[in-house]
Design an enzyme around this catalytic site. Structure first.
Site, PDB file in Angstrom:
ATOM      1  N   CYS A 268       0.959  -0.817   0.118  1.00  0.00           N
ATOM      2  CA  CYS A 268      -0.041  -0.005  -0.085  1.00  0.00           C
ATOM      3  C   CYS A 268       0.864   1.613   0.071  1.00  0.00           C
ATOM      4  CB  CYS A 268      -1.006  -0.274   1.084  1.00  0.00           C
ATOM      5  SG  CYS A 268      -0.465   0.059   2.878  1.00  0.00           S
TER       6      CYS A 268
ATOM      7  N   ASN B 209       1.863   0.948   4.763  1.00  0.00           N
ATOM      8  CA  ASN B 209       2.288   0.390   5.166  1.00  0.00           C
ATOM      9  C   ASN B 209       2.221   0.374   6.234  1.00  0.00           C
ATOM     10  OD1 ASN B 209       5.314  -2.229   5.690  1.00  0.00           O
ATOM     11  ND2 ASN B 209       3.056  -2.375   5.208  1.00  0.00           N
TER      12      ASN B 209
ATOM     13  N   CYS C 210      -1.357   1.410   7.285  1.00  0.00           N
ATOM     14  CA  CYS C 210      -3.056   0.918   7.638  1.00  0.00           C
ATOM     15  C   CYS C 210      -3.739  -0.628   7.153  1.00  0.00           C
ATOM     16  CB  CYS C 210      -3.206   1.782   7.129  1.00  0.00           C
ATOM     17  SG  CYS C 210      -3.130   3.619   7.679  1.00  0.00           S
ATOM     18  N   ARG C 211      -3.184  -0.389   5.475  1.00  0.00           N
ATOM     19  CA  ARG C 211      -4.389  -1.005   4.551  1.00  0.00           C
ATOM     20  C   ARG C 211      -3.074  -3.012   4.472  1.00  0.00           C
ATOM     21  NH1 ARG C 211      -5.187   2.559  -0.257  1.00  0.00           N
ATOM     22  NH2 ARG C 211      -3.199   3.585   0.877  1.00  0.00           N
ATOM     23  N   SER C 212      -1.460  -2.998   4.091  1.00  0.00           N
ATOM     24  CA  SER C 212      -1.010  -3.545   3.885  1.00  0.00           C
ATOM     25  C   SER C 212      -0.846  -4.387   4.980  1.00  0.00           C
ATOM     26  CB  SER C 212       0.517  -3.321   3.269  1.00  0.00           C
ATOM     27  OG  SER C 212       0.875  -2.240   3.378  1.00  0.00           O
TER      28      SER C 212
ATOM     29  N   ASP D 198      -8.548   3.649   1.387  1.00  0.00           N
ATOM     30  CA  ASP D 198      -7.455   4.009   2.008  1.00  0.00           C
ATOM     31  C   ASP D 198      -8.372   5.000   3.972  1.00  0.00           C
ATOM     32  OD1 ASP D 198      -4.890   5.238   3.583  1.00  0.00           O
ATOM     33  OD2 ASP D 198      -4.537   6.308   1.657  1.00  0.00           O
TER      34      ASP D 198
HETATM   35  P1  4NP Z   1      -1.835   2.733   3.814  1.00  0.00           P
HETATM   36  O1  4NP Z   1      -2.568   3.968   4.600  1.00  0.00           O
HETATM   37  O2  4NP Z   1      -1.150   3.139   2.870  1.00  0.00           O
HETATM   38  O3  4NP Z   1      -2.886   1.667   3.542  1.00  0.00           O
HETATM   39  O4  4NP Z   1      -1.063   2.816   5.111  1.00  0.00           O
HETATM   40  C1  4NP Z   1      -1.763   5.288   4.469  1.00  0.00           C
HETATM   41  C2  4NP Z   1      -0.795   5.887   5.763  1.00  0.00           C
HETATM   42  C3  4NP Z   1      -0.523   7.174   6.125  1.00  0.00           C
HETATM   43  C4  4NP Z   1      -1.225   8.180   4.939  1.00  0.00           C
HETATM   44  C5  4NP Z   1      -0.963   7.093   3.862  1.00  0.00           C
HETATM   45  C6  4NP Z   1      -1.730   6.263   3.685  1.00  0.00           C
HETATM   46  N1  4NP Z   1       0.871   8.634   4.809  1.00  0.00           N
HETATM   47  O5  4NP Z   1      -0.277  10.541   4.113  1.00  0.00           O
HETATM   48  O6  4NP Z   1       1.237   9.270   5.622  1.00  0.00           O
END
Ligand code: 4NP
Length: 150
Positions: free
Chosen positions: A7, A10, A12-14, A123
């Site tokens: 993702c 790294n 939340c989703r992955s 997201d």
């Molecule tokens: P992820 O979510 O891609 O599912 O881990 C996010 C976590 C942090 C951010 C964006 C998406 N960020 O902008 O910091």
């Protein structure tokens, strides 16, 4: 089979996808490996977002010990399948692919359960209400990956 979940951050989703897949691999007694990473560098070394940790925990999956790392070109050699959560991750990973064989390892995770539809895992970072639906969506896709590769 070695699977990489990708993702953006790294956190939340992955990591939820890694935890879910790790749990299913164990329950199905498979000799598979799974890891996760992000295309971005902001959260390297961090544990998963508390909301992701709590969501996974509520489904009996512990992701507290995972730590974020960034996707690298070496991952194309290391993994057999590279599952990305959204089209932005998809483009960023494909941009780094050194050859056609590497490109063919990459697909949107949700194409596993909805082939060819190119659906994205939303997201949940900015919308907390998405954590549980996103978790369930990822779980369905992981289940499908196991079923179609047995
Ligand atoms: P992820 O979510 O891609 O599912 O881990 C996010 C976590 C942090 C951010 C964006 C998406 N960020 O902008 O910091």
């Amino acid at each position: 089979m070695k699977i990489l979940m990708v993702c953006l951050g790294n956190i939340c989703r992955s990591p939820m996808a890694e935890g879910i897949m790790r749990d299913l691999i164990r329950k199905n007694n498979l000799n598979w490996e799974v890891d996760s990473c992000g295309t971005g560098s902001w959260h390297i070394g961090e544990a998963p977002d508390k909301r992701a940790q709590r969501t996974a925990q509520s489904f009996g999956v512990d992701i507290t010990s995972l730590r974020a790392r960034q996707f690298s070109i070496a991952d194309f050699n290391e993994f057999d399948r590279i599952y990305v959560m959204d089209t932005s991750n998809h483009q960023n990973v494909l941009k780094m692919a050194p050859d056609e064989q590497s490109r063919q390892k990459v697909d949107l995770l949700l194409n596993s359960c909805m082939p060819g539809e190119n659906c994205e895992v939303a997201d949940p970072w900015f919308d907390e209400s998405l954590f549980i639906p996103v978790y369930k969506q990822i779980e369905q896709a992981c289940q499908k990956i196991i079923e179609s590769n047995r």
